[in-house]
Design an enzyme around this catalytic site. Structure first.
Site, short mmCIF file in Angstrom:
data_model
loop_
_atom_site.label_atom_id
_atom_site.label_comp_id
_atom_site.label_asym_id
_atom_site.label_seq_id
_atom_site.Cartn_x
_atom_site.Cartn_y
_atom_site.Cartn_z
N LEU A 494 44.43 40.52 49.14
CA LEU A 494 45.08 40.94 47.89
C LEU A 494 44.75 42.38 47.53
O LEU A 494 45.51 43.05 46.83
CB LEU A 494 44.65 40.03 46.73
CG LEU A 494 45.06 38.56 46.84
CD1 LEU A 494 44.45 37.76 45.69
CD2 LEU A 494 46.58 38.43 46.83
N GLY A 495 43.59 42.85 47.95
CA GLY A 495 43.18 44.21 47.63
C GLY A 495 41.74 44.42 48.01
O GLY A 495 41.05 43.51 48.50
N GLY A 497 38.00 46.99 47.02
CA GLY A 497 37.35 47.90 46.09
C GLY A 497 36.06 48.39 46.66
O GLY A 497 35.78 48.25 47.86
N PHE A 499 33.09 47.29 46.37
CA PHE A 499 32.08 46.32 46.78
C PHE A 499 32.64 45.24 47.69
O PHE A 499 31.97 44.26 47.97
CB PHE A 499 31.46 45.66 45.55
CG PHE A 499 30.62 46.59 44.75
CD1 PHE A 499 29.36 46.98 45.19
CD2 PHE A 499 31.09 47.11 43.56
CE1 PHE A 499 28.58 47.84 44.45
CE2 PHE A 499 30.31 47.98 42.81
CZ PHE A 499 29.06 48.35 43.26
N GLY A 500 33.89 45.36 48.12
CA GLY A 500 34.40 44.36 49.02
C GLY A 500 35.89 44.16 48.89
O GLY A 500 36.58 44.94 48.23
N ASP A 611 32.06 48.98 33.36
CA ASP A 611 33.03 49.47 34.35
C ASP A 611 34.45 49.08 33.93
O ASP A 611 35.22 48.51 34.71
CB ASP A 611 32.70 48.91 35.74
CG ASP A 611 33.40 49.70 36.85
OD1 ASP A 611 33.83 50.85 36.59
OD2 ASP A 611 33.53 49.17 37.97
#
Length: 799
Positions: A494-495, A497, A499-500, A611
């Site tokens: 799905l995407g 970032g 961190f993973g 964040d």
């Protein structure tokens, strides 16, 4: 004796065109002569369970005044005057009418009630069996007719058209422009949101001021508006822009359309105005006079008001009736029963203030604290025992039993010597509790021994996996193989970032999103923080953590699946095929605000997300916003004003105070302000593809605000936003309030949510100090303020 015989006149009426429509304004006259019975007017469906039987109507501008019998449930009717939005000839009413005066609020009638206008000049309301319910005090043969003015005033007049009686002289809970509240008159709020009956809250007018009165506790408070002269009067006049004496007024916003003020069941005296075919709150008239916690019904039953927030006295024994509306009060987790009074117990709360000190002193009795509590336990109607100590460390004082568990607030003043003892329903006798306690204690020792043995075994295994298995209160734990199968070997990405990566999967019938953390050193703290934080909290605007996996070096988080992905994919678009409407953008902002308000103010410990950015705002199938990604979050004790921590967050979203490393949860509010601006402008805060002077959006916002050109920044790809520019401007003002460089000037997230809900307004236009270290030369300020170009430091954003 003059005959009071009433001649029946049958009045034919045009049928309503469809459900949800009033009859057209021309279908009813604005006046009726004497000798008229109104039995045969038909009942009109207004949509849902609402209905009305109308006798008079009068139009004025875009409003329609109506007089008749009105019901919200189709069975119980009140005789009243109403105001509604009316778009013009042939247009239907939009929304439910607003009742501005009622005759029989305490004695409603059925649909077969009869309203008559006699030759003696009286309006008479009878129920179906002929009992007189209400009448005007106008037994006068000179009365020639009754009319309804466009302002909603019902008038009985003589043959010379001179007023004999007016409904404006007998207000219920509402005033409209042109109406006065004269000395001796009252406004009385409804008993509740769903009841027309007179409640316990009144505003009484006198030459000394307005007296705010709450019945059961004999609470009174007098307010006087700001004096602008020496003139006095016996009437408070509601005019366009003011309420009060000719030169002694409460200032009000000027009316751009129909306005009315209403004393509502919660004690707030609110000013409404018609905007966009609906009535909206524009001002709480007494907000400068009464603090939120000073309203007698601010927080409802079993709730305590603390610094403007409504809270349950103990989460173990009470729960909120509605998490979206904390002011509706709390409910005991176990209902009190008079048949089991031997099981009743008391939960103590210290530093309590009863909203009416005068009422407390007049009703309290002398007692010891032990006697006060015991007598409450022996009295079934007692829900709360209040005890005020005469001296520190004493046992004697004043005791008051309350049958309503409300009207309480908690102070931060430790010298306040009043405690509240909330009654709860226990389930066990004392001996039973002792026996069970002994068994539990023995079992605890046994478990402790087993735990030590287990710990020694676990220590031989991988330390991290053992530790993660012992986190209390976390969601379900999955094996790595289960999640591998659920995601089809992690094939549906799905995407990704910092961190993973995130993969789509399915467990049973439920679609899930699996986040696989990558990079052992960097992911460990991320994983622990996210599981421990979000695993214990639940809110409709926070992404739900379903479970996790911790096997050797594999760490995965299982979330609910959000069908519309993250917010950035909808607001940062190069070639938009579909753009979000203003209503959707506004709802997304509201969802983020409510989620952050829950984290900051409603959890046991404050949680700073640290964040907040569009990539961490996920949208479900209906575009409801949910805050996600708690890997950088930080718990803040309520005893700490600030905490020291290493800098966290994403470039372009971090608050200026990070430069000093001492932060509060208000860093989230700064980031939230940036997200609002990005949603409105449709671009990133830091966009290197822009010309040099436009790279940093917040610096550009500061410049445009000072020049009065904010609308230049609005997303041009959304035609819908162009029709709501006033709301857009208000939202940008709210964003700038959140973006103040001085964190103490930023609002609480709960305040932001209230502004978005319309129950509060911005007190003043925020200062345009949005970028740290920007100090224009005072001598050049007038010349350079609209030609200011941000420095390279500003363009790169906070470091």
């Amino acid at each position: 004796m003059q005959s009071l015989h009433v001649f029946i006149i049958t009045l034919l009426f045009l049928f309503a065109y469809s459900l949800h429509q009033f009859p057209f304004a021309h279908a009813l006259s604005s006046s009726i002569p004497t000798n008229t019975s109104l039995l045969l007017y038909p009942t009109i469906n207004l949509g849902g369970n609402s209905s009305a039987r109308l006798f008079l109507q009068s139009t004025s501008s875009d409003t329609l005044a109506s007089f008749g019998l009105y019901s919200t449930d189709g069975s119980v009717f009140i005789l009243c005057t109403m105001m509604s939005y009316y778009g013009g000839y042939g247009d239907s009413i939009i929304g439910h009418p607003q009742v501005i005066w009622s005759a029989n609020r305490n004695f409603p009638v059925g649909r077969d009630a009869i309203l008559s206008f006699t030759v003696a000049g009286e309006l008479l309301l009878h129920n179906a069996v002929g009992t007189l319910i209400w009448s005007t005090p106008t037994k006068d043969a000179s009365v020639a007719g009754v009319r309804l003015d466009g302002s909603g005033n019902l008038v009985l007049f003589d043959r010379n058209n001179v007023s004999i009686w007016e409904s404006f002289d007998y207000p219920t809970d509402t005033l409209v422009i042109g109406q006065s509240l004269c000395a001796g008159a009252n406004l009385t709020a409804n008993d509740s949101f769903t009841s027309w009956a007179s409640g316990q809250i009144n505003i009484h007018s006198s030459s000394n001021g307005l007296q705010f009165y709450f019945g059961p506790a004999a609470y009174t408070q007098v307010f006087q508006p700001t004096s602008l002269g020496n003139e006095t009067s016996d009437c408070y006049a509601f005019t366009n822009g003011s309420f009060g004496f000719p030169k002694l007024v409460f200032s009000l916003p000027l009316a751009r359309s129909f306005q009315f003020m209403r004393l509502e069941f919660d004690g707030h005296f609110r000013l409404y105005e018609m905007k966009e075919a609906a009535f909206h709150v524009v001002l709480d008239v007494l907000s400068n006079e009464i603090k939120f916690c000073d309203y007698p019904l601010a927080c409802g039953e079993y709730s305590v008001c603390i610094n403007g927030q409504c809270c349950c006295p103990s989460s173990h024994f009470f729960r909120l009736q509605d998490e979206w509306h904390p002011d509706m009060g709390c409910l005991p987790r176990a209902n009190l029963s008079c048949n089991d009074m031997r099981y009743h117990q008391l939960v103590p709360i210290s530093n309590i203030s009863y909203f009416s000190d005068d009422g407390f002193q007049s009703l309290a009795t002398s007692a010891t604290d032990a006697d006060c509590k015991q007598s409450c336990l022996e009295e079934c109607s007692c829900k709360v025992a209040l005890f005020k100590y005469d001296a520190p460390d004493g046992i004697a004082g004043s005791c008051l039993h309350l049958s309503q568990a409300s009207l309480l607030s908690q102070t931060t003043n430790s010298s306040h010597r009043t405690s509240a003892f909330f009654k709860i329903q226990g389930t066990m006798k004392r001996r039973t509790r002792i026996a069970i306690g002994s068994v539990v204690g023995s079992f605890a020792l046994f478990v402790t021994a087993i735990s030590i043995f287990t710990w020694r075994i676990c220590k031989k295994r991988e330390e991290e996996e053992c530790f993660l298995g012992g986190i209390p209160g976390v969601p379900a734990r999955f094996s790595y193989n289960e999640l591998k199968i659920a995601t089809r070997n992690f094939s549906m990405r799905l995407g990704s970032g910092g961190f993973g990566s995130v993969f789509k999967g399915k467990i049973g019938k439920e679609t899930i999103a699996v986040k696989r953390l990558e990079g052992v050193d960097q992911g460990k703290q991320e994983f622990l923080a996210e599981v421990e934080t979000i695993g214990r909290i639940h809110h409709i605007n926070l992404v739900r953590l379903i479970g996790f996996c911790a096997e050797k070096s594999s760490r995965l988080l299982v979330y609910e699946y959000m069908g519309n992905s993250s917010l950035d994919k909808w607001i940062f678009h190069a070639h938009p095929v579909f753009t979000l409407s203003w209503k959707t953008r506004r709802n997304i902002i509201m969802g983020i605000a409510k989620g952050l308000s829950y984290l900051h103010e409603e959890c046991k410990q404050r949680i700073a997300h640290l964040d907040i950015k569009p990539q961490n705002i996920l949208l479900d199938d209906r575009f409801n916003a949910k805050v996600s990604d708690f890997g950088l979050s930080k718990l803040i004790s309520r005893d700490d004003s600030k905490i020291m921590t290493r800098m966290r967050g994403t470039r372009g979203y971090v608050a200026p105070e990070w430069l000093g490393s001492k932060i509060t949860e208000k860093v989230d509010i700064y980031s939230f302000g940036i997200v609002i601006v990005e949603i409105i402008c449709g671009r990133r805060n830091l966009d290197e593809s822009q010309p040099e002077e436009r790279v940093h959006l917040i610096s550009l916002l500061q410049e445009k605000a000072r020049c009065g050109n904010l609308f230049d920044l609005v997303d041009t790809s959304s035609n819908d936003m162009q029709f709501h520019m006033e709301e857009v401007r208000e939202m940008m003002d709210l964003a700038m309030w959140c973006l103040q460089v001085d964190s103490s000037k930023r609002p609480l997230m709960s305040t932001v949510a209230k502004v978005l809900e319309g129950v509060m307004t911005l007190e003043a236009t925020p200062h345009y100090d949005l970028v740290a270290n920007h100090e224009p030369n005072k001598s050049d300020a007038k010349v350079q303020i609209c030609s200011y170009l941000p420095s390279a430091t500003h363009l790169s954003g906070p470091r």
